[in-house]
Design a protein around this motif. Structure first.
Motif, mmCIF file in Angstrom:
data_model
loop_
_atom_site.group_PDB
_atom_site.id
_atom_site.type_symbol
_atom_site.label_atom_id
_atom_site.label_comp_id
_atom_site.label_asym_id
_atom_site.label_seq_id
_atom_site.Cartn_x
_atom_site.Cartn_y
_atom_site.Cartn_z
ATOM 1 N N LEU A 39 0.939 -1.178 -0.077
ATOM 2 C CA LEU A 39 -0.179 0.110 -0.095
ATOM 3 C C LEU A 39 0.901 1.266 0.135
ATOM 4 N N HIS A 40 1.356 1.905 -1.118
ATOM 5 C CA HIS A 40 2.024 2.960 -1.191
ATOM 6 C C HIS A 40 0.941 4.201 -2.208
ATOM 7 N N LEU A 41 0.203 4.837 -1.278
ATOM 8 C CA LEU A 41 -0.717 5.584 -2.112
ATOM 9 C C LEU A 41 -0.475 6.932 -1.318
ATOM 10 N N PRO A 42 0.475 8.041 -2.004
ATOM 11 C CA PRO A 42 0.567 9.153 -1.352
ATOM 12 C C PRO A 42 -0.622 10.233 -1.530
ATOM 13 N N PHE A 43 -1.176 9.927 -2.539
ATOM 14 C CA PHE A 43 -2.270 10.911 -2.882
ATOM 15 C C PHE A 43 -3.610 9.995 -3.613
ATOM 16 N N VAL A 44 -4.655 10.070 -2.797
ATOM 17 C CA VAL A 44 -5.803 9.298 -3.318
ATOM 18 C C VAL A 44 -7.088 9.780 -2.800
ATOM 19 N N SER A 45 -8.140 9.801 -3.350
ATOM 20 C CA SER A 45 -9.442 10.369 -3.076
ATOM 21 C C SER A 45 -10.007 9.287 -2.050
ATOM 22 N N TRP A 46 -11.042 9.637 -1.377
ATOM 23 C CA TRP A 46 -11.800 8.640 -0.335
ATOM 24 C C TRP A 46 -12.552 7.709 -1.368
ATOM 25 N N SER A 47 -13.128 8.311 -2.278
ATOM 26 C CA SER A 47 -14.077 7.618 -3.106
ATOM 27 C C SER A 47 -13.143 6.394 -3.900
ATOM 28 N N GLU A 48 -12.082 6.687 -4.368
ATOM 29 C CA GLU A 48 -11.270 5.627 -5.243
ATOM 30 C C GLU A 48 -10.790 4.735 -4.058
ATOM 31 N N LEU A 49 -10.407 5.189 -2.842
ATOM 32 C CA LEU A 49 -9.815 4.212 -1.839
ATOM 33 C C LEU A 49 -10.795 3.086 -1.472
ATOM 34 N N LEU A 50 -12.043 3.664 -1.391
ATOM 35 C CA LEU A 50 -13.486 2.799 -1.175
ATOM 36 C C LEU A 50 -13.574 1.943 -2.258
ATOM 37 N N SER A 51 -13.564 2.347 -3.448
ATOM 38 C CA SER A 51 -13.962 1.352 -4.489
ATOM 39 C C SER A 51 -12.725 0.391 -4.445
ATOM 40 N N TYR A 52 -11.321 0.745 -4.100
ATOM 41 C CA TYR A 52 -10.374 -0.379 -4.085
ATOM 42 C C TYR A 52 -10.549 -1.388 -2.868
ATOM 43 N N TYR A 53 -11.132 -0.703 -1.752
ATOM 44 C CA TYR A 53 -11.740 -1.760 -0.662
ATOM 45 C C TYR A 53 -12.611 -2.599 -1.137
ATOM 46 N N GLY A 54 -13.760 -2.405 -1.762
ATOM 47 C CA GLY A 54 -14.632 -3.179 -2.362
ATOM 48 C C GLY A 54 -14.065 -4.234 -3.198
ATOM 49 N N LEU A 55 -13.019 -4.155 -3.826
ATOM 50 C CA LEU A 55 -12.444 -5.095 -4.746
ATOM 51 C C LEU A 55 -11.576 -6.268 -3.723
ATOM 52 N N LEU A 56 -10.922 -5.605 -2.674
ATOM 53 C CA LEU A 56 -10.293 -6.407 -1.789
ATOM 54 C C LEU A 56 -11.085 -7.469 -1.013
ATOM 55 N N ILE A 57 -12.356 -7.049 -0.513
ATOM 56 C CA ILE A 57 -13.485 -7.690 0.172
ATOM 57 C C ILE A 57 -14.349 -8.539 -0.769
ATOM 58 N N GLU A 58 -14.509 -8.007 -2.007
ATOM 59 C CA GLU A 58 -15.226 -8.661 -2.922
ATOM 60 C C GLU A 58 -16.794 -8.379 -2.600
ATOM 61 N N LYS A 59 -17.031 -7.051 -2.255
ATOM 62 C CA LYS A 59 -18.512 -6.551 -1.953
ATOM 63 C C LYS A 59 -18.797 -5.340 -2.468
ATOM 64 N N LYS A 60 -19.843 -5.119 -2.895
ATOM 65 C CA LYS A 60 -20.351 -3.789 -3.349
ATOM 66 C C LYS A 60 -20.360 -2.832 -2.394
ATOM 67 N N ILE A 61 -19.790 -1.508 -2.686
ATOM 68 C CA ILE A 61 -19.580 -0.336 -1.731
ATOM 69 C C ILE A 61 -20.333 0.732 -2.326
ATOM 70 N N VAL A 62 -21.493 1.053 -1.486
ATOM 71 C CA VAL A 62 -22.529 1.958 -1.572
ATOM 72 C C VAL A 62 -22.010 3.330 -0.939
ATOM 73 N N GLN A 63 -21.604 4.416 -1.672
ATOM 74 C CA GLN A 63 -20.996 5.617 -1.009
ATOM 75 C C GLN A 63 -22.182 6.575 -1.105
ATOM 76 N N ASP A 64 -22.369 7.389 0.190
ATOM 77 C CA ASP A 64 -23.185 8.471 0.317
ATOM 78 C C ASP A 64 -22.518 9.655 -0.309
ATOM 79 N N GLY A 65 -23.323 10.722 -0.728
ATOM 80 C CA GLY A 65 -22.917 11.872 -1.439
ATOM 81 C C GLY A 65 -21.994 12.763 -0.635
ATOM 82 N N LEU A 66 -21.661 12.434 0.744
ATOM 83 C CA LEU A 66 -20.874 13.452 1.533
ATOM 84 C C LEU A 66 -19.481 12.881 1.808
#
Length: 222
Positions: A57-84
């Motif tokens: 994990l070497h992510l010096p600059f990443v948006s929360w939205s992108e990080l959550l999408s990658y998290y979904g790939l790791l746990i093999e689940k759909k991530i639903v993000q609210d607008g905030l």
């Protein structure tokens, strides 16, 4: 008779310089485009490591939205993000870690910044922003330790006590666990139960604490 105005050589040289400068740097007019100030080049594209048994994990600059999408790939689940959920962060962990550990670290990072994750279905996780209370997202209600999720989540756990007064336990729990936006304690004296909404990590700690507290009075006095 025509009069000729003779200028000193220095004055003529100065006038020539002014004309040259005006040609090179014309005076802006109302029709000229205005320069854009404060513009910065866009950040570099984020390159996530491939999903594999070991991950760096070497992510010096990443948006929360992108990080959550990658998290979904790791746990093999759909991530639903609210607008905030907005903004950027960084996550740099020295050395490779297992896929499970990488997912755990991302979830911990998310909770540490005040966000929350809720399992809304077996294959779906709801990610909620700073001003959203997870209690309105249909938090799972659990009654057994083995039902607690492996990954960090907001859950409601129902504690049942045999010996101690649940109101006393609630007071001790609230001193032990720091409050969050989603934290909640619901006492039912008739059934001697206390429903606690907290992160699964805090619930595990409270379960161990409850085992020490819920003992007969004589044993507690020893």
């Amino acid at each position: 008779m025509k009069l000729r105005l003779r200028l000193p050589v220095s004055a003529l040289t100065f006038a020539a310089l002014l004309g040259s400068a005006a040609a090179e740097n014309p005076v802006p007019t109302a029709n000229d485009p205005k320069p854009v100030r404060g513009t910065r080049p866009p950040p570099p594209a984020v390159v996530f490591p491939a999903v594999s048994p070991m991950i760096e994990l070497h992510l010096p600059f990443v948006s929360w939205s992108e990080l959550l999408s990658y998290y979904g790939l790791l746990i093999e689940k759909k991530i639903v993000q609210d607008g905030l959920i907005a903004g950027n962060t960084k996550l740099e962990i020295p050395g490779p870690v297992t896929r499970t550990k990488a997912a755990e670290l991302i979830a911990e990072k998310f909770f540490a910044e005040g966000f929350s994750l809720v399992d809304t279905a077996p294959d779906t996780v709801l990610a909620m922003g700073l001003s959203k209370n997870a209690r309105g997202a249909g938090i799972p209600v659990l009654t057994k330790r083995e039902e607690l999720p492996e990954q960090l989540r907001v859950v409601t756990f129902v504690f049942r006590f045999q010996h101690r007064n649940p109101a006393e336990i609630q007071n001790l729990f609230q001193r032990y666990a720091p409050p969050h936006l989603y934290s909640n304690f619901l006492l039912d004296p008739a059934s001697r139960t206390l429903a606690v909404t907290e992160s699964s990590r805090v619930i595990r700690s409270l379960l161990r604490y409850a085992e020490e507290l819920d003992v007969p009075a004589a044993k507690a006095a020893e």
